[in-house]
Design a protein around this motif. Sequence first.
Motif, short mmCIF file in Angstrom:
data_model
loop_
_atom_site.label_atom_id
_atom_site.label_comp_id
_atom_site.label_asym_id
_atom_site.label_seq_id
_atom_site.Cartn_x
_atom_site.Cartn_y
_atom_site.Cartn_z
N SER A 1 0.81 -1.31 0.00
CA SER A 1 -0.04 0.25 0.00
C SER A 1 1.01 1.18 0.05
N SER A 2 0.75 2.02 -1.24
CA SER A 2 1.80 3.17 -1.13
C SER A 2 1.42 4.16 -0.12
N ASP A 3 -0.01 4.31 -0.20
CA ASP A 3 -0.35 5.25 0.65
C ASP A 3 0.01 5.14 2.26
N MET A 4 0.08 3.88 2.59
CA MET A 4 0.40 3.53 4.01
C MET A 4 1.94 3.90 4.12
N LYS A 5 2.61 3.50 3.20
CA LYS A 5 4.33 3.65 3.13
C LYS A 5 4.39 5.32 3.29
N THR A 6 3.73 5.96 2.71
CA THR A 6 4.01 7.43 2.61
C THR A 6 3.53 8.13 4.02
N LYS A 7 2.48 7.54 4.37
CA LYS A 7 1.90 7.97 5.84
C LYS A 7 2.68 7.39 7.07
N MET A 8 3.60 6.52 6.96
CA MET A 8 4.47 6.11 7.70
C MET A 8 5.69 7.10 7.66
N ASP A 9 6.06 7.56 6.64
CA ASP A 9 7.36 8.45 6.87
C ASP A 9 6.80 9.74 7.36
N THR A 10 5.57 10.22 7.05
CA THR A 10 5.16 11.43 7.66
C THR A 10 4.65 11.34 9.26
N MET A 11 4.47 10.04 9.38
CA MET A 11 3.99 9.94 10.98
C MET A 11 5.65 9.87 11.64
N LEU A 12 6.58 9.40 10.95
CA LEU A 12 7.83 9.51 11.58
C LEU A 12 8.21 10.98 12.06
N GLN A 13 8.04 11.75 11.13
CA GLN A 13 8.29 13.22 11.05
C GLN A 13 7.39 13.94 12.38
N SER A 14 6.28 13.41 12.43
CA SER A 14 5.52 14.03 13.57
C SER A 14 5.94 13.50 14.73
N VAL A 15 6.29 12.24 14.78
CA VAL A 15 6.89 11.86 16.36
C VAL A 15 8.23 12.81 16.45
N MET A 16 9.11 12.89 15.68
CA MET A 16 10.60 13.66 15.74
C MET A 16 10.01 15.25 16.22
N LYS A 17 8.92 15.56 15.73
CA LYS A 17 8.76 17.37 15.84
C LYS A 17 8.10 17.27 17.26
N ILE A 18 7.32 16.33 17.79
CA ILE A 18 6.88 16.64 19.09
C ILE A 18 8.05 16.19 19.91
N GLU A 19 9.01 15.29 19.87
CA GLU A 19 10.07 15.05 20.76
C GLU A 19 10.71 16.02 20.69
N ASN A 20 11.06 16.72 19.72
CA ASN A 20 11.96 18.07 19.62
C ASN A 20 11.54 19.14 20.65
N ALA A 21 10.05 19.41 20.19
CA ALA A 21 9.42 20.32 20.83
C ALA A 21 9.36 20.16 22.30
N CYS A 22 9.14 18.95 22.81
CA CYS A 22 9.23 18.65 24.43
C CYS A 22 10.84 18.91 24.94
N PHE A 23 11.59 18.28 24.08
CA PHE A 23 13.01 18.36 24.80
C PHE A 23 13.38 19.85 24.62
N SER A 24 12.86 20.66 23.56
CA SER A 24 13.38 22.02 23.55
C SER A 24 12.94 22.86 24.95
N ALA A 25 11.52 22.42 25.10
CA ALA A 25 10.79 22.99 26.34
C ALA A 25 11.59 22.78 27.63
N HIS A 26 11.90 21.43 27.70
CA HIS A 26 12.76 21.05 28.94
C HIS A 26 14.06 21.65 29.08
N VAL A 27 14.71 22.06 28.04
CA VAL A 27 16.06 22.70 27.98
C VAL A 27 15.78 24.11 28.50
#
Length: 285
Positions: A233-259
Amino acid sequence: MFYSTAFHRISLMATKPHRLQQSTVAGTSALQSSVKRSRTITTESSMKDAFGKYAEYLNSLNEKRERVVKASRDITINSKKVIFQVHRIGKHNKEEVLEKAEKDLAAVTDQYMSRLVKELQGTDFWKLRRAYSPGVQEYVEAATFCKFCKTGTLLNLDEMNATLLPLSDPSFEPLQINVLDYLLGLADLTGELMRLAIGRIPEGELDFAEKICRFVRDIYRMLTLLVPDMDDSSDMKTKMDTMLQSVMKIENACFSAHVRGSEYIPLLGSSDQSSFLLGVPDIEP
């Protein structure tokens, strides 16, 4: 004279069967030709009837597809309104915002999902999946978004399909959201949760953002285990890449807030962690 008369009789006896055979062959050929002609006419007639019925089926299917596309578009538009409503959530209006969002979601279910269910009931609705899949994915995204913001849990597929059962006629096979559309909607959910988390951090809701981060990370981990076993499923593969970017953005935002939070020195003699008077002692009267 005797020989000539006998020969004449023998010749007559020899020619009669020959003529009979010729007439029999001619009659058989005519009969076969008639049977062949009637069989050809019958075959052509049956083929015309079959093609006529198939053309009617295709016309009916195309008309149904157009109605299904319209219903899917309405579901998409109104589900997005539910998502926008949930994004208004804050510290002091959570209950009010979620109550309004749940009412809007119920309206989407009763007015638009019910139309889709009635349109597809009693048919091979999997044939029209491409027509209604976008709307169903958006509906899954809106429903799971509301559920998480209210309870902090995931709305599973069985619970969603249970809400659709009352919309169906019991005498027909009910429309059920399939696993792929549910997972695609779940993948889109992580993007909305990422925007919600990043928007809550400036409002001082870091704990809520970290909760979202853990939830999105768990969804990504779960889908990482499931997707390799799914059909291509090409749709699922594309969304998995987008999902990984979302996870990284949230982690970076939380980490920056802690710093940033760790860089502030609390005001001496004060419990206020956000004061700009860093290191200045309290003034005694």
